[in-house]
Design a protein around this motif. Sequence first.
Motif, PDB file in Angstrom:
ATOM      1  N   ASP A   1       1.941   1.620   6.441  1.00 15.98           N
ATOM      2  CA  ASP A   1       2.926   2.424   5.723  1.00 15.98           C
ATOM      3  C   ASP A   1       2.527   2.691   4.268  1.00 15.98           C
ATOM      4  O   ASP A   1       2.930   3.689   3.687  1.00 15.98           O
ATOM      5  CB  ASP A   1       4.308   1.755   5.759  1.00 15.98           C
ATOM      6  CG  ASP A   1       4.910   1.741   7.150  1.00 15.98           C
ATOM      7  OD1 ASP A   1       4.399   2.452   8.048  1.00 15.98           O
ATOM      8  OD2 ASP A   1       5.898   1.000   7.346  1.00 15.98           O
ATOM      9  N   SER A   2       1.739   1.795   3.708  1.00 10.68           N
ATOM     10  CA  SER A   2       1.294   1.983   2.321  1.00 10.68           C
ATOM     11  C   SER A   2       0.021   2.821   2.237  1.00 10.68           C
ATOM     12  O   SER A   2      -0.475   3.091   1.143  1.00 10.68           O
ATOM     13  CB  SER A   2       1.064   0.624   1.653  1.00 10.68           C
ATOM     14  OG  SER A   2      -0.020  -0.040   2.263  1.00 10.68           O
ATOM     15  N   GLY A   3      -0.540   3.210   3.401  1.00 11.53           N
ATOM     16  CA  GLY A   3      -1.730   4.047   3.408  1.00 11.53           C
ATOM     17  C   GLY A   3      -3.031   3.292   3.242  1.00 11.53           C
ATOM     18  O   GLY A   3      -4.071   3.901   2.983  1.00 11.53           O
ATOM     19  N   LEU A   4      -2.998   1.961   3.399  1.00  4.21           N
ATOM     20  CA  LEU A   4      -4.200   1.163   3.190  1.00  4.21           C
ATOM     21  C   LEU A   4      -5.031   0.986   4.456  1.00  4.21           C
ATOM     22  O   LEU A   4      -6.232   0.721   4.378  1.00  4.21           O
ATOM     23  CB  LEU A   4      -3.836  -0.208   2.606  1.00  4.21           C
ATOM     24  CG  LEU A   4      -3.170  -0.152   1.229  1.00  4.21           C
ATOM     25  CD1 LEU A   4      -2.694  -1.535   0.823  1.00  4.21           C
ATOM     26  CD2 LEU A   4      -4.121   0.418   0.191  1.00  4.21           C
ATOM     27  N   ILE A   5      -4.398   1.093   5.634  1.00  2.32           N
ATOM     28  CA  ILE A   5      -5.123   0.989   6.894  1.00  2.32           C
ATOM     29  C   ILE A   5      -4.648   2.082   7.851  1.00  2.32           C
ATOM     30  O   ILE A   5      -3.584   2.680   7.653  1.00  2.32           O
ATOM     31  CB  ILE A   5      -4.968  -0.398   7.573  1.00  2.32           C
ATOM     32  CG1 ILE A   5      -3.522  -0.634   8.029  1.00  2.32           C
ATOM     33  CG2 ILE A   5      -5.467  -1.509   6.660  1.00  2.32           C
ATOM     34  CD1 ILE A   5      -3.357  -1.864   8.927  1.00  2.32           C
ATOM     35  N   CYS A   6      -5.440   2.313   8.880  1.00  2.52           N
ATOM     36  CA  CYS A   6      -5.071   3.224   9.957  1.00  2.52           C
ATOM     37  C   CYS A   6      -5.575   2.602  11.251  1.00  2.52           C
ATOM     38  O   CYS A   6      -6.283   1.595  11.231  1.00  2.52           O
ATOM     39  CB  CYS A   6      -5.655   4.614   9.726  1.00  2.52           C
ATOM     40  SG  CYS A   6      -7.452   4.642   9.622  1.00  2.52           S
ATOM     41  N   SER A   7      -5.200   3.187  12.362  1.00  6.36           N
ATOM     42  CA  SER A   7      -5.647   2.644  13.646  1.00  6.36           C
ATOM     43  C   SER A   7      -6.023   3.772  14.581  1.00  6.36           C
ATOM     44  O   SER A   7      -5.628   4.922  14.385  1.00  6.36           O
ATOM     45  CB  SER A   7      -4.547   1.779  14.273  1.00  6.36           C
ATOM     46  OG  SER A   7      -3.401   2.561  14.533  1.00  6.36           O
ATOM     47  N   LYS A   8      -6.789   3.394  15.608  1.00  2.00           N
ATOM     48  CA  LYS A   8      -7.224   4.361  16.611  1.00  2.00           C
ATOM     49  C   LYS A   8      -7.192   3.659  17.965  1.00  2.00           C
ATOM     50  O   LYS A   8      -7.624   2.505  18.086  1.00  2.00           O
ATOM     51  CB  LYS A   8      -8.607   4.853  16.211  1.00  2.00           C
ATOM     52  CG  LYS A   8      -9.441   5.489  17.255  1.00  2.00           C
ATOM     53  CD  LYS A   8     -10.697   6.113  16.648  1.00  2.00           C
ATOM     54  CE  LYS A   8     -11.877   5.185  16.737  1.00  2.00           C
ATOM     55  NZ  LYS A   8     -13.149   5.836  16.469  1.00  2.00           N
TER      56      LYS A   8
ATOM     57  N   THR B   1       3.177  -2.805   7.482  1.00  2.00           N
ATOM     58  CA  THR B   1       3.311  -2.720   6.020  1.00  2.00           C
ATOM     59  C   THR B   1       2.050  -2.130   5.400  1.00  2.00           C
ATOM     60  O   THR B   1       2.127  -1.251   4.536  1.00  2.00           O
ATOM     61  CB  THR B   1       3.598  -4.115   5.422  1.00  2.00           C
ATOM     62  OG1 THR B   1       4.810  -4.612   5.993  1.00  2.00           O
ATOM     63  CG2 THR B   1       3.727  -4.063   3.912  1.00  2.00           C
ATOM     64  N   LEU B   2       0.891  -2.572   5.843  1.00  2.00           N
ATOM     65  CA  LEU B   2      -0.373  -2.028   5.332  1.00  2.00           C
ATOM     66  C   LEU B   2      -0.547  -0.563   5.718  1.00  2.00           C
ATOM     67  O   LEU B   2      -0.996   0.256   4.925  1.00  2.00           O
ATOM     68  CB  LEU B   2      -1.553  -2.853   5.850  1.00  2.00           C
ATOM     69  CG  LEU B   2      -1.708  -4.254   5.263  1.00  2.00           C
ATOM     70  CD1 LEU B   2      -2.710  -5.070   6.065  1.00  2.00           C
ATOM     71  CD2 LEU B   2      -2.112  -4.181   3.796  1.00  2.00           C
TER      72      LEU B   2
END
Length: 117
Positions: A85-92, A82-83
């Motif tokens: 999809d809203s553009g508030l977080i990303c991952s690597k 959810t976070l």
Amino acid sequence: MEATEIPDSIRCEFEEKGGMDGIVELLPDDQRIGYISLIARAISDPVRLRVLFALCIQPMCVCLMVAMTEYAYSKMSYHLSTLRDSGLICSKQEGNYLIYYPTDLGRKVVEWIGKGL
């Protein structure tokens, strides 16, 4: 159509802005309103908000967020998507781990919310 009665205390300013047409013209477009609504829904949950604040302090893998919140991995996965999809977080990907980070927008949201407290 019947004319709407406007209180004297706001009539002048309302007319200076062009009346209802002028105000509607100043509103964000439907796409922007939808995007703002998506962000608002993402931060409306206390767990997601806590995770977002925590990620602004320290990037984390899922295992750390699960330990912090005492939520099951499956529930945490839902909150993270959810976070994301809203553009508030990303991952690597780092080896076997996904490390989560706040995006610039995520940091701005946390900064904006934090100022009001």
